[in-house]
Design a protein around this motif. Structure first.
Motif, PDB file in Angstrom:
ATOM      1  N   VAL A 285      45.599  43.595  58.658  1.00 21.58           N
ATOM      2  CA  VAL A 285      46.967  43.398  58.184  1.00 21.58           C
ATOM      3  C   VAL A 285      46.938  42.388  57.045  1.00 21.58           C
ATOM      4  CG1 VAL A 285      49.281  42.606  58.785  1.00 21.58           C
ATOM      5  CG2 VAL A 285      47.965  43.954  60.437  1.00 21.58           C
ATOM      6  N   TYR A 286      47.541  42.750  55.922  1.00 21.09           N
ATOM      7  CA  TYR A 286      47.599  41.890  54.750  1.00 21.09           C
ATOM      8  C   TYR A 286      49.046  41.493  54.480  1.00 21.09           C
ATOM      9  CZ  TYR A 286      42.862  43.280  53.235  1.00 21.09           C
ATOM     10  OH  TYR A 286      41.506  43.500  53.145  1.00 21.09           O
ATOM     11  N   THR A 287      49.219  40.325  53.900  1.00 24.43           N
ATOM     12  CA  THR A 287      50.487  40.059  53.235  1.00 24.43           C
ATOM     13  C   THR A 287      50.376  40.615  51.816  1.00 24.43           C
ATOM     14  OG1 THR A 287      49.789  37.903  52.377  1.00 24.43           O
ATOM     15  CG2 THR A 287      50.820  37.950  54.573  1.00 24.43           C
ATOM     16  N   VAL A 288      51.509  40.791  51.161  1.00 17.73           N
ATOM     17  CA  VAL A 288      51.470  41.291  49.787  1.00 17.73           C
ATOM     18  C   VAL A 288      50.667  40.334  48.905  1.00 17.73           C
ATOM     19  CG1 VAL A 288      52.891  41.829  47.775  1.00 17.73           C
ATOM     20  CG2 VAL A 288      53.642  42.533  50.053  1.00 17.73           C
ATOM     21  N   HIS A 289      50.805  39.044  49.150  1.00 16.25           N
ATOM     22  CA  HIS A 289      50.061  38.052  48.371  1.00 16.25           C
ATOM     23  C   HIS A 289      48.554  38.183  48.599  1.00 16.25           C
ATOM     24  CE1 HIS A 289      48.357  33.980  47.591  1.00 16.25           C
ATOM     25  NE2 HIS A 289      49.151  34.040  46.542  1.00 16.25           N
ATOM     26  N   GLN A 290      48.132  38.396  49.830  1.00 16.20           N
ATOM     27  CA  GLN A 290      46.698  38.548  50.128  1.00 16.20           C
ATOM     28  C   GLN A 290      46.124  39.803  49.479  1.00 16.20           C
ATOM     29  OE1 GLN A 290      46.908  38.475  54.403  1.00 16.20           O
ATOM     30  NE2 GLN A 290      46.483  36.269  54.528  1.00 16.20           N
ATOM     31  N   LEU A 291      46.908  40.874  49.463  1.00 12.70           N
ATOM     32  CA  LEU A 291      46.432  42.093  48.813  1.00 12.70           C
ATOM     33  C   LEU A 291      46.315  41.888  47.303  1.00 12.70           C
ATOM     34  CD1 LEU A 291      45.603  45.012  49.414  1.00 12.70           C
ATOM     35  CD2 LEU A 291      47.967  45.696  49.014  1.00 12.70           C
ATOM     36  N   ALA A 292      47.240  41.131  46.717  1.00 15.49           N
ATOM     37  CA  ALA A 292      47.155  40.812  45.291  1.00 15.49           C
ATOM     38  C   ALA A 292      45.929  39.947  45.009  1.00 15.49           C
ATOM     39  CB  ALA A 292      48.424  40.104  44.835  1.00 15.49           C
ATOM     40  N   GLU A 293      45.593  39.042  45.918  1.00 15.16           N
ATOM     41  CA  GLU A 293      44.387  38.219  45.761  1.00 15.16           C
ATOM     42  C   GLU A 293      43.139  39.100  45.745  1.00 15.16           C
ATOM     43  OE1 GLU A 293      43.731  34.702  45.626  1.00 15.16           O
ATOM     44  OE2 GLU A 293      45.810  34.658  44.961  1.00 15.16           O
ATOM     45  N   ASP A 297      40.502  39.402  42.734  1.00 10.43           N
ATOM     46  CA  ASP A 297      39.089  39.156  43.002  1.00 10.43           C
ATOM     47  C   ASP A 297      38.211  40.269  42.446  1.00 10.43           C
ATOM     48  OD1 ASP A 297      37.119  37.431  44.269  1.00 10.43           O
ATOM     49  OD2 ASP A 297      36.833  39.042  45.728  1.00 10.43           O
ATOM     50  N   MET A 298      38.723  41.518  42.519  1.00  5.77           N
ATOM     51  CA  MET A 298      37.931  42.655  42.029  1.00  5.77           C
ATOM     52  C   MET A 298      37.941  42.747  40.507  1.00  5.77           C
ATOM     53  SD  MET A 298      36.404  44.020  44.493  1.00  5.77           S
ATOM     54  CE  MET A 298      35.750  45.363  43.500  1.00  5.77           C
ATOM     55  N   ILE A 299      39.052  42.423  39.857  1.00  7.13           N
ATOM     56  CA  ILE A 299      39.086  42.519  38.389  1.00  7.13           C
ATOM     57  C   ILE A 299      38.565  41.238  37.737  1.00  7.13           C
ATOM     58  CG2 ILE A 299      41.033  44.105  38.521  1.00  7.13           C
ATOM     59  CD1 ILE A 299      42.819  41.879  37.475  1.00  7.13           C
ATOM     60  N   ARG A 300      38.272  40.223  38.575  1.00  7.10           N
ATOM     61  CA  ARG A 300      37.690  38.964  38.114  1.00  7.10           C
ATOM     62  C   ARG A 300      38.543  38.279  37.043  1.00  7.10           C
ATOM     63  NH1 ARG A 300      31.127  40.206  38.367  1.00  7.10           N
ATOM     64  NH2 ARG A 300      31.084  40.451  40.633  1.00  7.10           N
ATOM     65  N   GLU A 301      39.792  38.150  37.401  1.00  3.48           N
ATOM     66  CA  GLU A 301      40.744  37.398  36.587  1.00  3.48           C
ATOM     67  C   GLU A 301      41.307  36.263  37.445  1.00  3.48           C
ATOM     68  OE1 GLU A 301      41.663  37.826  33.449  1.00  3.48           O
ATOM     69  OE2 GLU A 301      40.719  39.742  32.962  1.00  3.48           O
ATOM     70  N   TRP A 302      41.650  35.152  36.793  1.00  3.12           N
ATOM     71  CA  TRP A 302      42.258  34.062  37.538  1.00  3.12           C
ATOM     72  C   TRP A 302      43.685  34.459  37.901  1.00  3.12           C
ATOM     73  CZ3 TRP A 302      39.765  30.090  39.583  1.00  3.12           C
ATOM     74  CH2 TRP A 302      40.531  29.073  40.161  1.00  3.12           C
ATOM     75  N   PRO A 303      44.040  34.365  39.209  1.00  2.21           N
ATOM     76  CA  PRO A 303      45.371  34.845  39.614  1.00  2.21           C
ATOM     77  C   PRO A 303      46.503  33.987  39.062  1.00  2.21           C
ATOM     78  CG  PRO A 303      44.129  33.969  41.497  1.00  2.21           C
ATOM     79  CD  PRO A 303      43.229  33.907  40.330  1.00  2.21           C
ATOM     80  N   GLY A 387      32.190  38.245  34.405  1.00  2.15           N
ATOM     81  CA  GLY A 387      32.942  37.251  35.158  1.00  2.15           C
ATOM     82  C   GLY A 387      32.334  36.926  36.501  1.00  2.15           C
ATOM     83  N   SER A 388      33.069  36.159  37.269  1.00  2.00           N
ATOM     84  CA  SER A 388      32.645  35.743  38.601  1.00  2.00           C
ATOM     85  C   SER A 388      33.841  35.824  39.528  1.00  2.00           C
ATOM     86  CB  SER A 388      32.102  34.311  38.579  1.00  2.00           C
ATOM     87  OG  SER A 388      33.087  33.421  38.069  1.00  2.00           O
ATOM     88  N   THR A 389      33.562  35.883  40.835  1.00  2.00           N
ATOM     89  CA  THR A 389      34.649  35.961  41.798  1.00  2.00           C
ATOM     90  C   THR A 389      35.322  34.606  41.943  1.00  2.00           C
ATOM     91  OG1 THR A 389      33.218  35.418  43.658  1.00  2.00           O
ATOM     92  CG2 THR A 389      33.402  37.737  43.065  1.00  2.00           C
ATOM     93  N   ILE A 390      36.495  34.589  42.543  1.00  2.00           N
ATOM     94  CA  ILE A 390      37.225  33.332  42.736  1.00  2.00           C
ATOM     95  C   ILE A 390      36.413  32.375  43.595  1.00  2.00           C
ATOM     96  CG2 ILE A 390      39.314  32.334  43.770  1.00  2.00           C
ATOM     97  CD1 ILE A 390      40.757  34.900  43.024  1.00  2.00           C
ATOM     98  N   SER A 391      35.763  32.906  44.636  1.00  2.00           N
ATOM     99  CA  SER A 391      34.979  32.040  45.517  1.00  2.00           C
ATOM    100  C   SER A 391      33.814  31.417  44.760  1.00  2.00           C
ATOM    101  CB  SER A 391      34.468  32.827  46.724  1.00  2.00           C
ATOM    102  OG  SER A 391      33.675  33.916  46.311  1.00  2.00           O
ATOM    103  N   GLU A 392      33.204  32.169  43.838  1.00  2.00           N
ATOM    104  CA  GLU A 392      32.104  31.622  43.047  1.00  2.00           C
ATOM    105  C   GLU A 392      32.593  30.533  42.102  1.00  2.00           C
ATOM    106  OE1 GLU A 392      29.254  35.597  42.845  1.00  2.00           O
ATOM    107  OE2 GLU A 392      30.689  35.176  41.248  1.00  2.00           O
ATOM    108  N   ARG A 393      33.801  30.676  41.585  1.00  2.00           N
ATOM    109  CA  ARG A 393      34.349  29.667  40.681  1.00  2.00           C
ATOM    110  C   ARG A 393      34.635  28.353  41.417  1.00  2.00           C
ATOM    111  NH1 ARG A 393      38.825  32.851  36.993  1.00  2.00           N
ATOM    112  NH2 ARG A 393      37.451  34.472  36.191  1.00  2.00           N
ATOM    113  N   VAL A 394      35.090  28.506  42.679  1.00  2.00           N
ATOM    114  CA  VAL A 394      35.499  27.308  43.407  1.00  2.00           C
ATOM    115  C   VAL A 394      34.297  26.579  44.002  1.00  2.00           C
ATOM    116  CG1 VAL A 394      36.814  26.500  45.416  1.00  2.00           C
ATOM    117  CG2 VAL A 394      37.772  28.243  43.910  1.00  2.00           C
ATOM    118  N   THR A 395      33.331  27.331  44.554  1.00  2.00           N
ATOM    119  CA  THR A 395      32.230  26.710  45.283  1.00  2.00           C
ATOM    120  C   THR A 395      30.923  26.704  44.513  1.00  2.00           C
ATOM    121  OG1 THR A 395      31.643  28.826  46.332  1.00  2.00           O
ATOM    122  CG2 THR A 395      33.269  27.451  47.457  1.00  2.00           C
TER     123      THR A 395
END
Length: 398
Positions: A285-293, A297-303, A387-395
């Motif tokens: 189960v996703y929230t709309v925000h989680q699905l947008a995340e 993550d797949m298009i490798r753009e900063w949300p 690009g890189s994934t959001i998790s790669e950018r943060v950690t």
């Protein structure tokens, strides 16, 4: 007649031979002559309402499954996957279409020669509908539309057409399986007109064709989907994504291939799915925000999001609905700001606790993260490896 006589004479000559008797004891041959009065291939479709619809066959696109299926809505998103599965098992698929000759072109390659049969029809002409259903023993209704046009309303597309198909199928007498595709969340009390029309269609189909199977998939995800692709296109063009409400509405998206597999499982069972309703939601189960995340993550753009409250979103979407039948020209189809979809997002859309699901059809639905959303790679700026994934950018280490 000459060829039939020669075959009959040759068979009688062989039967008188002692060697043939020994051979027949090991490999028995049918006693009925395969002449001009008998078709070379017999149908493998069950003659009763219960029992396996598909009883035998070698399988594969060049076999004969015995199914002759009319798939209404075959040129749509889910339709291509259902036609592919039917054709892959050697079924003949009749594809009714009302638009361009090119609308069904991609389906022709899915089956063996002559197995995919496009048939032009008019959904408002009862005789036309009967013609495309005349030779079938299976009918699938995948017709649905999430927005209105000047020519077709929600009620006509999602309710009236389904009721008409069920009524004609029952009058036909030879339709053994009828599968109606509805929507998860369809209810007579839904704030969405489309979901109310889908609920009315379910009632009408069950009334006209009580043995029908009803499938209620959640938001379908896949290469040609109408949610993640639209979000990605909007985000690439405007560099942000509007979140209707605060993005906290819960939904249960499902991979479109799993929905097609559920339809096939229903056709192959021993009749246990007849007259039942299945709610097909994904494993998460996703929230709309989680699905947008997940999309970002797949298009490798900063949300980047702009939260649009429901009243403002409805105000943006309302003018199209007011002008739809008042202007002398067609209006653009809504994408992000669709008034009916905005209304549907005011409530959560998830599988009910006691509903029949994928598990009852013997299917394990796939999680979205991974292959089901790989098609979004095409929206990356510099190719698949950009690009890189959001998790790669943060950690990641810098």
């Amino acid at each position: 007649m000459m060829q039939a006589s020669r075959r009959l004479s040759g068979k009688r000559f062989l039967e008188q031979s002692p060697a043939f008797s020994a051979f027949q004891s090991i490999y028995p041959l049918p006693s009925v002559e395969h002449g001009l009065d008998r078709p070379r291939y017999g149908s493998t479709v069950a003659v009763k309402d219960t029992g396996h619809l598909i009883r035998k066959g070698t399988g594969g696109r060049s076999s004969v499954s015995g199914i002759v299926a009319t798939v209404f809505g075959a040129t749509g998103f889910l339709g291509r996957y259902v036609v592919s599965q039917l054709a892959k098992m050697g079924s003949q698929v009749l594809v009714p279409f009302r638009g361009s000759e090119d609308s069904h072109r991609h389906l022709k390659l899915m089956g063996d020669l002559g197995q995919i049969v496009p048939m032009q029809y008019n959904p408002r002409d009862e005789n036309s509908v009967k013609a495309v259903m005349a030779k079938s023993n299976v009918v699938l209704n995948l017709i649905g539309r999430e927005y209105e046009t000047r020519n077709y309303s929600f009620e006509e597309v999602n309710h009236a057409m389904a009721e008409q198909l069920a009524m004609i199928a029952k009058e036909h007498g030879g339709i053994m399986r009828f599968i109606q595709i509805s929507c998860l969340g369809a209810s007579s009390s839904s704030p969405s007109r489309m979901l109310r029309a889908k609920a009315a269609a379910e009632e009408a189909v069950q009334r006209e064709f009580p043995e029908a199977t009803i499938m209620k998939p959640g938001v379908m995800i896949g290469t040609e989907d109408r949610i993640l692709n639209r979000w990605a296109q909007f985000a690439k063009k405007w560099n942000f994504l509007p979140l209707i409400g605060d993005g906290s509405t819960k939904i249960q998206p499902v991979y479109v291939v799993d929905v097609a597999a559920a339809i096939m499982a229903s056709l192959k069972d021993d009749g246990t799915s007849m007259g039942k309703v299945y709610e097909l939601g994904g494993p998460e189960v996703y929230t709309v925000h989680q699905l947008a995340e997940l999309m970002y993550d797949m298009i490798r753009e900063w949300p980047r999001y702009v939260k649009v409250p429901f009243p403002i979103a409805k105000a943006i979407a309302t003018p199209r609905e007011l002008l739809l039948n008042k202007v002398p020209f067609p209006l653009p189809n809504p994408e992000i700001f669709n008034l009916d979809q905005i209304n549907s997002l005011t409530v959560d859309t998830i599988v009910s606790d006691n509903a029949l699901t994928f598990k009852d059809l013997g299917i394990v639905p796939r999680k979205l993260k991974g292959y089901p959303v790989d098609h979004l790679i095409s929206y990356r700026k510099g190719g698949p490896s950009f690009g890189s994934t959001i998790s790669e950018r943060v950690t990641g280490e810098f």
